[in-house]
Scaffold this active site. Structure first.
Site, mmCIF file in Angstrom:
data_model
loop_
_atom_site.group_PDB
_atom_site.id
_atom_site.type_symbol
_atom_site.label_atom_id
_atom_site.label_comp_id
_atom_site.label_asym_id
_atom_site.label_seq_id
_atom_site.Cartn_x
_atom_site.Cartn_y
_atom_site.Cartn_z
ATOM 1 N N ASP A 184 70.180 42.475 46.730
ATOM 2 C CA ASP A 184 70.580 41.872 45.463
ATOM 3 C C ASP A 184 71.658 40.817 45.699
ATOM 4 O O ASP A 184 72.467 40.946 46.623
ATOM 5 C CB ASP A 184 71.119 42.928 44.501
ATOM 6 C CG ASP A 184 70.009 43.775 43.888
ATOM 7 O OD1 ASP A 184 68.842 43.369 43.978
ATOM 8 O OD2 ASP A 184 70.324 44.842 43.327
ATOM 9 N N ARG A 221 63.432 36.790 44.996
ATOM 10 C CA ARG A 221 63.420 37.022 43.557
ATOM 11 C C ARG A 221 64.268 35.918 42.934
ATOM 12 O O ARG A 221 65.388 35.657 43.391
ATOM 13 C CB ARG A 221 64.021 38.385 43.218
ATOM 14 C CG ARG A 221 64.157 38.638 41.701
ATOM 15 C CD ARG A 221 65.166 39.729 41.409
ATOM 16 N NE ARG A 221 64.748 41.015 41.929
ATOM 17 C CZ ARG A 221 65.596 41.956 42.352
ATOM 18 N NH1 ARG A 221 66.912 41.727 42.355
ATOM 19 N NH2 ARG A 221 65.156 43.107 42.805
#
Length: 306
Positions: free
Chosen positions: A133, A184
């Site tokens: 992340d 992402r």
């Protein structure tokens, strides 16, 4: 600055207030439960099974950031190793998401890398994928460097996240695509200064579309994380007009938001992955969800009085 952007900045600012944090932790767990799959891994795995039955894929995140000791980082590492084993044992369709700061990046970058490497290696043994992340801007380069280093060591089952509101992101995307790192794409949920980040929603959206198109033009798989109908509809039209198969990209949304829409996308043949957090350290994640748009806060307040 438009109203939504002002709202986001206010929420992110007050979330750092110690009194606000104490009150939220003391009284807000029931409210945050909308966005959190459970306190334990077993609870999260049960929920993944339920979503998989609807055709929804998952990426599972064990909550935790801002740790103070390397012992805490080691504890999170061990939980992630259990997480990887749990996904494999239950046979559910889920990737893994983790935060580098949770693994000790602020305290000792090399030890954090070793912690993450253990998780990624274990995931590779189980033919699974790990997403690093992306956190706020002080950690952007370090996170990218970790993803690239893991790839160079043969652990190509790892990707990361790029934030469309940062000026640097287009060049980062080109570099990472060339290196084969799966991405992402998000708009960005942290409070960043005007000298490094777009401040207007229109600018962020335009850059977001540019990043998506960059992937499509090069035939590279991409995860598009957005609840914005404008973005989702634009992707559908662009992909269809460009003869891009629905299996060559995926949409991602957050657990607890637009769950019916997630199921509908799956039913229509799109790949949809739900970002599902679990654990007790929910406060920072919860406040970022509130900061994204006023509708999230209104939803929580309605739940409070049910």
């Amino acid at each position: 600055m438009d109203g939504n952007e002002f709202y986001r900045k206010v929420i992110l600012t007050i979330s750092g207030n110690k009194i606000v944090k104490w009150l939220s932790i003391k009284y807000g767990r029931r409210l945050a439960g909308r966005f959190i799959a459970g306190d334990t891994l077993d609870e999260a795995l049960d929920e993944i099974e339920r979503l998989n039955e609807k055709g929804i894929l998952v990426t599972l995140d064990h909550l935790g950031e801002g740790i103070r000791t390397l012992d805490e980082a080691a504890g999170y590492r061990e939980e992630y190793l259990r997480l990887v084993e749990g996904i494999s044992k239950r046979g559910v369709e889920s990737h893994i998401s983790l935060k580098p700061t949770q693994m000790g990046m602020v305290l000792d970058r090399e030890q954090a890398y070793e912690n993450i490497k253990q998780v990624v290696r274990r995931a590779k043994e189980h033919r699974n994928f790990v997403r690093l992340d992306m956190e706020d801007s002080p950690y952007t380069q370090a996170t990218i460097d970790m993803a690239l280093r893991l790839h160079k060591e043969g652990l190509t089952n790892v990707g990361t996240v790029l934030q469309a509101y940062l000026f640097r992101t287009e060049e980062d995307a080109k570099h990472l695509i060339k290196a084969g790192v799966h991405l992402r794409l998000v708009k960005g949920a942290y409070k960043e200064p005007a000298n490094i980040a777009f401040q207007q929603k229109r600018e962020v959206v335009n850059n977001y579309k540019k990043l998506i198109k960059l992937h499509f033009d090069q035939g590279v798989y991409v995860a598009i994380a957005s609840h914005d109908d404008h973005i989702i509809d634009w992707v559908k039209v662009f992909a269809e007009q460009s003869c891009i198969d629905k299996q060559d990209y995926e949409f991602q949304m957050l657990y607890g938001l637009r769950m019916n829409d997630q199921a509908a996308l799956a039913q229509d043949g799109y790949r949809i992955r739900c970002y599902m957090p679990y654990g007790t350290m929910w406060y920072p994640y919860f406040t970022r969800r509130l900061a994204e748009k006023p509708a999230n806060l209104m939803m929580v307040l309605k739940n409070m009085f049910k």
